[in-house]
Scaffold this active site. Structure first.
Site, short mmCIF file in Angstrom:
data_model
loop_
_atom_site.label_atom_id
_atom_site.label_comp_id
_atom_site.label_asym_id
_atom_site.label_seq_id
_atom_site.Cartn_x
_atom_site.Cartn_y
_atom_site.Cartn_z
N ASP A 101 0.83 -1.20 0.00
CA ASP A 101 0.00 0.00 0.00
C ASP A 101 0.87 1.25 0.00
OD1 ASP A 101 0.41 1.02 2.76
OD2 ASP A 101 -0.63 -0.79 3.38
N VAL A 102 0.24 2.38 -0.25
CA VAL A 102 1.00 3.62 -0.48
C VAL A 102 1.89 3.99 0.70
CG1 VAL A 102 -0.89 5.11 0.33
CG2 VAL A 102 0.79 6.01 -1.30
#
Length: 240
Positions: A101-102
């Site tokens: 994820d970011v």
């Protein structure tokens, strides 16, 4: 090289997916539909899928140290930085094996070997993925059993395979699943917030001292070990 391997090497997808394209008559060799799975295109043959020429790029598998703030997609509707912005534009098309994820940092494998990408990511093989987790406060060891036995997320049982304390607020965690934001959500379920999350290992491949935002090609020995790893079916799953 058999036709399905040729297509997989071109980055079309797994061999099974390529077999489906061949069976559906969507593949042509020199303008003629080819449903012969044993066909072996030569260097001068023109292979197309739905009329689009397919080329086999040079084999390339790399590891990338993904920094926080980058998304694991080719492009992003929110115009955020993507992991592919960190790579040379001359590279062939690469598949990332799974996503981070970011906010998460660490080890990503990228390859143009569609079969390798598919098999490494397939949950059937239960390949270890190791992370270092930094929490917002001191870890209560009594909660470890809850994470190891499993917590329901979206109707599925999410489990951590192994958990080892490194410091008051730091843990080493091993996953064999790949649910969306699994580690962050599991710790939230027992009352913690993950402040930092770094993937340090996939199978026998370690992040090591690779700097954030940098990449390196895999050595032949590392690639061979990865391919050997994803051929191993966990005991008890052979007949399923």
């Amino acid at each position: 090289m058999r036709l399905n391997r040729f297509l997989a090497a071109a980055g079309i997808g797994s061999r099974r997916h390529c077999d489906e394209l061949i069976a559906a008559g969507r593949v042509t060799i020199n303008g003629k539909p080819c449903t012969d799975f044993s066909a072996q295109p030569g260097d001068r043959d023109h292979v197309k899928i739905d009329g689009k020429l397919v080329r086999v790029a040079r084999p390339l598998t790399i590891v990338l140290h993904k920094p926080a703030g980058f998304v694991s997609t080719t492009n992003d509707p929110a115009a955020r930085n993507t992991i592919f912005d960190l790579l040379p534009s001359k590279f062939p098309r690469l598949f990332n094996v799974g996503r981070l994820d970011v906010e998460t940092e660490g080890l990503l494998i990228l390859t143009n070997d569609g079969e390798l990408a598919h098999r490494l990511a397939h949950p059937r093989y239960k390949i270890d993925k190791e992370y270092e987790v930094t929490l917002d406060r001191a870890w209560d060891h009594a909660l470890a059993s809850k994470l190891l036995s499993g917590i329901l997320l979206d109707g599925q049982r999410a489990q951590i395979a192994r958990l080892h304390p490194l410091a008051l607020t730091r843990l080493r965690v091993v996953l064999r699943q790949g649910m969306n934001r699994q580690i962050r959500r599991m710790f939230e379920a027992v009352g913690y917030k993950v402040k930092q999350l770094v993937r340090t290992r996939i199978g026998n491949l370690r992040l090591g001292d690779l700097p954030r935002g940098h990449w390196r090609a895999l050595a032949k020995s590392e690639l061979a070990a990865l391919k050997q790893l994803n051929q191993k079916i966990p005991r008890g799953r052979e007949s399923r």
